[in-house]
Each structure stands twice: as C-alpha cells, then as structure tokens.
Scaffold this motif. Structure first.
Motif, PDB file in Angstrom:
ATOM      1  N   VAL A   1       0.513  -1.204  -0.345  1.00 25.73           N
ATOM      2  CA  VAL A   1      -0.052   0.061   0.085  1.00 25.73           C
ATOM      3  C   VAL A   1       0.843   1.044   0.126  1.00 25.73           C
ATOM      4  N   VAL A   2       1.900   1.372   1.186  1.00 30.23           N
ATOM      5  CA  VAL A   2       2.775   2.536   0.964  1.00 30.23           C
ATOM      6  C   VAL A   2       3.471   2.775  -0.124  1.00 30.23           C
ATOM      7  N   ALA A   3       4.347   1.247  -0.682  1.00 31.46           N
ATOM      8  CA  ALA A   3       4.725   1.211  -2.408  1.00 31.46           C
ATOM      9  C   ALA A   3       3.971   2.261  -2.841  1.00 31.46           C
ATOM     10  N   ILE A   4       2.793   1.728  -3.343  1.00 32.74           N
ATOM     11  CA  ILE A   4       2.158   1.673  -4.075  1.00 32.74           C
ATOM     12  C   ILE A   4       1.549   3.410  -4.634  1.00 32.74           C
ATOM     13  N   PHE A   5       1.932   4.341  -3.395  1.00 30.01           N
ATOM     14  CA  PHE A   5       1.501   5.953  -3.175  1.00 30.01           C
ATOM     15  C   PHE A   5       2.701   6.722  -3.534  1.00 30.01           C
ATOM     16  N   ILE A   6       3.281   6.126  -2.407  1.00 30.02           N
ATOM     17  CA  ILE A   6       4.785   6.698  -2.779  1.00 30.02           C
ATOM     18  C   ILE A   6       5.305   6.933  -4.577  1.00 30.02           C
ATOM     19  N   LEU A   7       5.436   5.620  -5.261  1.00 28.46           N
ATOM     20  CA  LEU A   7       5.105   5.323  -6.360  1.00 28.46           C
ATOM     21  C   LEU A   7       4.242   6.578  -7.623  1.00 28.46           C
ATOM     22  N   GLY A   8       3.130   6.504  -6.617  1.00 32.78           N
ATOM     23  CA  GLY A   8       2.284   7.627  -7.507  1.00 32.78           C
ATOM     24  C   GLY A   8       1.824   8.864  -7.305  1.00 32.78           C
ATOM     25  N   PHE A   9       2.980   9.068  -6.360  1.00 30.66           N
ATOM     26  CA  PHE A   9       3.007  10.479  -5.339  1.00 30.66           C
ATOM     27  C   PHE A   9       4.123  11.022  -6.440  1.00 30.66           C
ATOM     28  N   PHE A  10       5.382  10.266  -6.025  1.00 33.63           N
ATOM     29  CA  PHE A  10       6.801  10.950  -6.176  1.00 33.63           C
ATOM     30  C   PHE A  10       7.300  10.382  -8.345  1.00 33.63           C
ATOM     31  N   VAL A  11       7.151   9.611  -8.223  1.00 36.73           N
ATOM     32  CA  VAL A  11       7.935   9.323  -9.119  1.00 36.73           C
ATOM     33  C   VAL A  11       7.302   8.745 -11.158  1.00 36.73           C
TER      34      VAL A  11
ATOM     35  N   ALA B   1       0.832  10.626 -14.605  1.00 30.25           N
ATOM     36  CA  ALA B   1       2.028  11.424 -13.293  1.00 30.25           C
ATOM     37  C   ALA B   1       1.306  12.740 -13.103  1.00 30.25           C
ATOM     38  N   ILE B   2       1.424  12.825 -11.123  1.00 25.50           N
ATOM     39  CA  ILE B   2       1.320  14.366 -10.753  1.00 25.50           C
ATOM     40  C   ILE B   2       2.310  15.512 -10.893  1.00 25.50           C
ATOM     41  N   ASP B   3       1.618  16.571 -11.304  1.00 24.98           N
ATOM     42  CA  ASP B   3       2.653  17.908 -11.517  1.00 24.98           C
ATOM     43  C   ASP B   3       3.191  18.182 -10.373  1.00 24.98           C
ATOM     44  N   LEU B   4       4.400  18.029  -9.506  1.00 28.48           N
ATOM     45  CA  LEU B   4       4.674  18.374  -8.354  1.00 28.48           C
ATOM     46  C   LEU B   4       4.465  19.947  -8.143  1.00 28.48           C
ATOM     47  N   GLN B   5       5.299  20.659  -9.473  1.00 25.07           N
ATOM     48  CA  GLN B   5       5.390  22.241  -9.677  1.00 25.07           C
ATOM     49  C   GLN B   5       3.980  22.404  -9.085  1.00 25.07           C
ATOM     50  N   GLN B   6       2.574  22.288  -9.538  1.00 22.42           N
ATOM     51  CA  GLN B   6       1.624  22.681  -9.615  1.00 22.42           C
ATOM     52  C   GLN B   6       0.213  22.315  -8.200  1.00 22.42           C
ATOM     53  N   VAL B   7       1.594  21.292  -7.210  1.00 27.02           N
ATOM     54  CA  VAL B   7       0.669  21.276  -5.978  1.00 27.02           C
ATOM     55  C   VAL B   7       1.159  22.057  -4.539  1.00 27.02           C
ATOM     56  N   ASP B   8       0.797  22.737  -3.984  1.00 24.66           N
ATOM     57  CA  ASP B   8       1.372  23.958  -3.144  1.00 24.66           C
ATOM     58  C   ASP B   8       1.379  22.670  -1.396  1.00 24.66           C
ATOM     59  N   PHE B   9       2.819  22.666  -1.148  1.00 21.93           N
ATOM     60  CA  PHE B   9       3.742  22.159  -0.215  1.00 21.93           C
ATOM     61  C   PHE B   9       3.999  22.847   0.735  1.00 21.93           C
ATOM     62  N   SER B  10       3.560  23.748   0.631  1.00 24.20           N
ATOM     63  CA  SER B  10       3.835  25.228   1.749  1.00 24.20           C
ATOM     64  C   SER B  10       2.935  25.383   3.484  1.00 24.20           C
TER      65      SER B  10
END
Length: 518
Positions: free
Chosen positions: A417-427, A485-494
């Motif tokens: 489960v954790v591997a799937i979401f980490i892959l989906g989020f950041f790879v 893939a998720i465009d992390l540049q468009q996500v607000d991580f602040s």
C-alpha cells in the motif's frame, strides 16, 4: 460486576444525547436533498477542530483501549510507540501527502489510484480495503467492545455486539460523515475525561491512597521493565516490538499506511474546508496522540500490579474500570462505548463510501442518481456490520492479544500500500503495472517470509518487504513519464508558521520521552 441504576441512568442520558445531537447536525435545509458529497464527505465543510477530534475518535477504539491496554499489561510502555510515533507521522502526512490528495478533490483512496494509474488498480485496492475493514477492523472492534461490556456489566457477548452495532448505525446511517465527525467532538472529550479518570484511580489504588504521582513512582519501582520503550533482542516480546525498528524501521511504514492512506482515517481530511484547515486538524490530532498512552497504556501497567493473575491481558482495562465509583462508572462506561461506537461508525461509513463510489458506480456504468448512491451506501454499511458480527467470535475468540494480531495481519498488505502511493505521488514514470506488481509482491513476499523466516519480527518484515516492493515497482516503471503523473510543481506544499511550530514541539517532546525511557 454489574453497574447500578445511577450508572445506567448516566449512560442512557449519554446515548440519547448523542443520538439527538447526530440528528440535529444532520438535518437538511429546506428544499435540499442529501447528495453523495454531503453523505460521504460532509459537504467538504469540516473545520480543523472537527477533523482533529474525529481522526483520534476514529482511531481510538476497542482495539486501542482494550487491546493496547492489554499489550501494556503484557509488554509495557513500549507499545506506546504506536501512539507517539503516529504523532510525528501525522505531521509528515500533513506536509507532503495531504496537499496532493486534496488537490485531486477525491472521495476515496481507490479513486486517487484510478486517476493516477487505472481502474484495475482502483478495483483491486477497493476490494482489499473492503475486506480488511470488514474482516479485520469492524470484527475486532465489535468483539473487543463486547468483551469489555461483558467484563464490566456481565452482558452476553452476542447482545453486546448487537448493541454496539445498532447504536453506531443509529447515529451515523442517516447523517453520514457529517454526523460521525461532529459527534466525534463529544466522543473525544468523553474519551479523554473517562480515560484520565481510569488512569488516575488506578494510580491512586497502586499507591494505596497516597496519590497518582506516588502511584506512578510505585509502578516505576515495581515494574521497571514495563517502562522500556526500546526492547532488547533478548526480551520475550521483541518479535512484536523489535527495538530500534519502532523509531527508524517498519513502524514508519505501518503508520504511513494507517494515517496517510487508510480510508476511514483520511476521509476526514478529504472533507476539510481547505488544505490549511486539514493541516491544522492533523496537528491537533498529533498532540492528542501524545496523550493517548496515558489513557490506554498506563491502566494496563497498573493492572500488572493490582491484578497480576488475569486470565488474559485484554481484560486489564475492564478490570481497572471496576475502580470507578458509582455515577462516574456510568461516565467511564459511556467513554468506552463512545470510542467503540465512533470507530464502528467511521469504518462503516468508509465501507459504504468505497463500495458505492469505487465498486458499485464503476460496475454500473458511472454516475447514478445521488439519492440512489446514498441508499446503496447505507445498505453496504449495514451489510458489512452484519458480516462482522457473524464472524467475530469464530475469528477472535481464541486470540490472546488482539491488538498485536491486527497489526501483524495488516502487515501483509501494508508494504505494498505504501509503495503504491509513494510511486504514484513522486515517481512520474510509475504506471499501473508497477503499482499492481508492488501490491501483489507485498502479499506473496509477506506470506513467504512468515513461513520461511518465522523468527523475523513482523515490523522488520514490513520494513524489508517495503524496500523490495519499491525496488520491484521502480523496475517495472515505464521508460518515459506517465500521462497521469502528478505535476508536483502545481501542488502547494507550503505550511503555516503555526504548523511548523507544532511539528517542532512534537519532535522535541518525542526526543524527551525516548531519552527518559530508552
């Protein structure tokens, strides 16, 4: 031990009050019909204080209060690592995971997997979560809750489970997540007050009436081994809590899965007014988690001194509740039932959400009428509760420490489960095949490891298999970035200044706790 009429009166007043409150917060404005967003996500209007209290109320239930107190009796304070490490895990999730999930505007975790990968991954994980919630979580909470009721008031297990199921359904089935989350504010308040009362009285009893501080010192003197937070390899329970792994090993994988990707937990944050409100909610929950071992582990350690010959460890907390005087016993009993009912309603609501939005709607050609979706969700919740009641006794009747059993069973699936979401989020190159490979590998490798390497602590097994699942998932990635893939540049991580201060405080508190009882 039977509670008297005053205690029964206090308990009944609580039950009636909660039902009235649930009905009141669930009422509809004139001309408005409850739709799927209202029922499953509380209309995306939950404030931070409702999110934080509901997160903890959904988490702290029979398997925590009864099961963790039993593990405190059998193992000691080391079991508190599940609570204390969860606090810092929540802050990590608030910073790095919530921004992505809320940006996607999803109802369920399988829905995110469909958006990021494909419908195969969505359906596989939807069926997996339905099975775990029904056959593990709902079952354990019902059984341990009924066990507590039987120990305290002598009610037969079947009638105890029936009462818990009907009560939790009565206040959540109509109102959905909004009724669950807003009544959880009352539930958490009662849980904290009732838990503090039981811990206080247990410590006073241990001290022979000299006070709770003296009682705590007596525990330190009489059971010093119960206050080892990091177990040594020669400890008889090392296989359950393998030393340093609770800080830097498999405990992280267990907590990330539970607090980050577990539907009946994350559903509260998905229903937040905004990202900032969700982050404040998880910070509030993190501070509450720091307090939980005082409520659920200390009574178990006290029971080791006061009742060293219990038939089974899971009887420790109900035994300590016998110290509560008339009148207050009704309050303490209500607090216990509040925690159980809250988790049952939360799990049932999540079962209904996943079944309705990820399975029924997918297999019946997409969007159906809003009214029908809500109705299907209610039927799914009731069905899951009935199944859990039927299998509870055969499945858990012979278990010694139910909390540890639950952790080990879910540990078969957690690495994937954790591997799937980490892959989906950041790879960006991750695809559906890499996600499915990680999921299947987690189960297969966990079963093989449990069979071929039984002496390996399950928490170490979780950590090692997560690494293997990640490696296999990365190896199966495409050579180019996925279109989904998720465009992390468009996500607000602040994060706000308050969130940063809260995170720093939690880290310092944890350093102090582990430095004191290393």
């Amino acid at each position: 031990m039977a509670i008297n009429s005053i205690d029964v009166g206090v308990f009944v007043i609580y039950c009636v009050f909660l039902l009235v409150l649930a009905w009141w917060v669930s009422r509809e404005k004139s001309g408005h019909t409850k739709n799927s967003s209202d029922y499953f996500l509380a209309g995306n209007a939950l404030p931070w204080w409702a999110i934080g209290s509901s997160l903890v109320a959904a988490n702290i239930s029979a398997e925590q209060i009864i099961g963790m107190s039993g593990s405190g009796y059998a193992i000691g304070l080391a079991i508190a690592s599940y609570e204390w490490m969860a606090a810092i895990t929540l802050m990590v999730i608030g910073k790095w995971f919530l921004p992505i999930l809320l940006e996607k505007k999803i109802y369920t975790m399988p829905q995110f997997l469909e958006q990021r990968f494909d419908k195969r991954v969505q359906l596989v994980m939807a069926f997996f979560w339905l099975a775990v919630y029904t056959f593990v979580n709902l079952t354990a909470v019902l059984y341990l809750g009924a066990l507590a009721i039987k120990t305290i008031v002598g009610v037969d297990m079947l009638y105890g489970m029936l009462f818990l199921a009907v009560f939790s359904m009565a206040y959540s089935l109509y109102g959905g997540l909004k009724a669950v989350a807003l009544t959880d504010i009352v539930q958490v308040t009662l849980l904290v007050l009732g838990g503090l009362l039981v811990s206080y009285l247990a410590l006073v009893e241990v001290s022979g009436g000299a006070g709770f501080i003296a009682g705590f010192q007596v525990l330190l003197d009489k059971t010093p081994e119960s206050f080892d937070l990091i177990l040594s390899p020669d400890h008889e329970d090392y296989i359950s809590l393998p030393g340093i792994s609770v800080l830097i090993g498999g405990m992280w994988i267990m907590n990330l899965s539970y607090w980050g990707f577990n539907q009946y937990i994350t559903q509260r944050t998905l229903a937040a007014k905004s990202l900032r409100e969700a982050q404040k909610g998880v910070a509030f929950a993190a501070f509450l988690k720091l307090l939980m071992p005082v409520l659920v582990v200390l009574p178990g350690i006290a029971a080791l001194v006061l009742a060293p010959d219990l038939e089974r460890p899971d009887m420790a907390y109900p035994e300590m509740m016998k110290l509560v005087p008339t009148g207050l016993m009704g309050l303490a009993f209500a607090a216990l039932v509040a925690a159980i009912a809250s988790s049952l309603s939360s799990m049932a609501n999540s079962v209904s959400t996943i079944f309705t939005m990820d399975i029924y709607r997918q297999l019946h050609g997409g969007v159906n009428s809003e009214k029908k979706l809500v109705m299907i969700g209610r039927v799914a919740a009731v069905t899951a509760m009935l199944v859990a009641m039927i299998i509870a006794e055969p499945l858990l009747g012979k278990m010694d420490q139910a909390f540890q059993y639950i952790q080990e069973f879910t540990g078969f699936f957690t690495p994937g489960v954790v591997a799937i979401f980490i892959l989906g989020f950041f790879v960006k190159r991750a695809n559906a095949n890499s996600a499915l490979l990680a999921a299947v590998s987690s189960v297969v490798l966990s079963i093989l490891a449990r069979w071929l390497w039984p002496e390996l602590p399950f928490m170490d097994r979780v950590g090692l298999i997560f690494i293997v699942c990640m490696a296999l998932g990365l190896a199966a990635c495409s050579k180019k970035n996925s279109d989904k893939a998720i465009d992390l540049q468009q996500v607000d991580f602040s994060t706000s200044g308050g969130f940063k201060i809260a995170a720093a405080c939690i880290v310092l508190i944890l350093i102090a706790l582990y430095a004191t009882w290393w």
